[in-house]
Design a protein around this motif. Structure first.
Motif, PDB file in Angstrom:
ATOM      1  N   THR A  86      26.743  57.924  41.060  1.00  0.00           N
ATOM      2  CA  THR A  86      26.520  57.206  42.320  1.00  0.00           C
ATOM      3  C   THR A  86      27.362  57.826  43.425  1.00  0.00           C
ATOM      4  O   THR A  86      26.856  58.115  44.519  1.00  0.00           O
ATOM      5  N   ALA A 105      21.661  54.977  44.992  1.00  0.00           N
ATOM      6  CA  ALA A 105      21.340  53.563  44.804  1.00  0.00           C
ATOM      7  C   ALA A 105      20.786  53.297  43.406  1.00  0.00           C
ATOM      8  O   ALA A 105      21.115  52.281  42.781  1.00  0.00           O
ATOM      9  N   GLY A 109      22.551  50.903  40.722  1.00  0.00           N
ATOM     10  CA  GLY A 109      21.880  49.800  40.028  1.00  0.00           C
ATOM     11  C   GLY A 109      21.969  49.938  38.519  1.00  0.00           C
ATOM     12  O   GLY A 109      22.163  48.961  37.799  1.00  0.00           O
ATOM     13  N   TYR A 112      25.333  48.826  37.343  1.00  0.00           N
ATOM     14  CA  TYR A 112      25.382  47.367  37.220  1.00  0.00           C
ATOM     15  C   TYR A 112      24.707  46.912  35.929  1.00  0.00           C
ATOM     16  O   TYR A 112      25.174  45.972  35.275  1.00  0.00           O
ATOM     17  N   ILE A 119      28.714  46.141  40.239  1.00  0.00           N
ATOM     18  CA  ILE A 119      28.267  45.539  41.498  1.00  0.00           C
ATOM     19  C   ILE A 119      29.111  46.033  42.680  1.00  0.00           C
ATOM     20  O   ILE A 119      28.649  46.009  43.819  1.00  0.00           O
ATOM     21  N   ALA A 122      27.563  48.293  45.296  1.00  0.00           N
ATOM     22  CA  ALA A 122      26.748  47.765  46.390  1.00  0.00           C
ATOM     23  C   ALA A 122      27.521  47.793  47.707  1.00  0.00           C
ATOM     24  O   ALA A 122      26.921  47.728  48.784  1.00  0.00           O
ATOM     25  N   SER A 123      28.834  47.924  47.641  1.00  0.00           N
ATOM     26  CA  SER A 123      29.637  47.972  48.871  1.00  0.00           C
ATOM     27  C   SER A 123      29.362  49.221  49.701  1.00  0.00           C
ATOM     28  O   SER A 123      29.789  49.303  50.852  1.00  0.00           O
ATOM     29  N   VAL A 125      26.793  49.783  51.108  1.00  0.00           N
ATOM     30  CA  VAL A 125      26.077  49.273  52.276  1.00  0.00           C
ATOM     31  C   VAL A 125      27.055  49.161  53.445  1.00  0.00           C
ATOM     32  O   VAL A 125      26.750  49.565  54.570  1.00  0.00           O
ATOM     33  N   ALA A 149      20.442  49.268  49.848  1.00  0.00           N
ATOM     34  CA  ALA A 149      20.482  47.917  49.286  1.00  0.00           C
ATOM     35  C   ALA A 149      19.193  47.567  48.543  1.00  0.00           C
ATOM     36  O   ALA A 149      19.231  47.004  47.445  1.00  0.00           O
ATOM     37  N   PHE A 152      18.925  49.682  45.310  1.00  0.00           N
ATOM     38  CA  PHE A 152      19.938  49.166  44.383  1.00  0.00           C
ATOM     39  C   PHE A 152      19.434  47.878  43.735  1.00  0.00           C
ATOM     40  O   PHE A 152      19.490  47.715  42.514  1.00  0.00           O
ATOM     41  N   LEU A 153      18.918  46.983  44.548  1.00  0.00           N
ATOM     42  CA  LEU A 153      18.419  45.691  44.055  1.00  0.00           C
ATOM     43  C   LEU A 153      17.167  45.860  43.186  1.00  0.00           C
ATOM     44  O   LEU A 153      17.056  45.230  42.132  1.00  0.00           O
TER      45      LEU A 153
END
Length: 184
Positions: A86, A105, A109, A112, A119, A122-123, A125, A149, A152-153
């Motif tokens: 990442t 991303a 993910g 995670y 997680i 995710a920062s 972002v 984001a 990643f989601l």
């Protein structure tokens, strides 16, 4: 409850090769350590210099904790490799590359899905929005952060929907028990 489903899935796939999960876990750790060494060298070479990258990588390789987790069957080195990928793709270019941003991303993910503490990735972002190392205007920063984001989601959303249906929470995990145990 304490980790996502990715490592058991990868372990199951590699477990068919030797017919035993323990050697498969060690193989995954060695492979992950190799990825981590390569990514560390390449990323530090881009940020600093080849000489600094070489010496930092050598220090990493001879670190007793690194050596221990290289031949240990577990999620530690696997997670570390995913998280490092990442970072590698995120910081790979001095200018914004959507290809690298999407790869960062995806690996975030996947991190995670390997361990819930991934997680923190995710920062990025907020790094895109407020550090602005690519010197983007606000519109492009918002666009890039939304791409990161959303990808990643999307990467872990099937697991999130499964947790939502089974446990009632999209982000269900019981890592707070691990933290409480360590604090206690």
């Amino acid at each position: 409850a304490f980790r996502g489903p990715l490592y058991p899935m990868v372990l199951a796939i590699f477990g068919f090769i030797p017919g035993d999960f323990f050697p498969a876990g060690i193989f995954i750790a060695v492979l992950s350590a190799s990825v981590l060494i390569f990514v560390t060298f390449e990323l530090l070479k881009k940020i600093f210099s080849t000489v600094i990258s070489f010496f930092v990588t050598v220090l990493l390789v001879v670190n007793p904790v690194f050596i221990q987790y290289t031949y240990s069957a577990g999620t530690d080195m696997f997670f570390n490799a995913l998280a490092s990928l990442t970072l590698y793709f995120f910081f790979n270019n001095k200018e914004l590359s959507y290809k690298n941003l999407i790869l960062a991303a995806i690996f975030g993910g996947l991190s995670y899905l390997a361990r819930y503490n991934g997680i923190f990735l995710a920062s990025f972002v907020f790094v895109i929005l407020f550090v602005n190392s690519w010197n983007l205007n606000w519109i492009n920063r918002i666009k890039a952060s939304l791409v990161f984001a959303v990808v990643f989601l999307i990467t872990f959303s099937p697991w999130g929907f499964y947790c939502l249906s089974e446990k009632g929470s999209f982000f269900y995990n019981e890592n707070y028990k691990n933290i409480a145990y360590e604090v206690y």
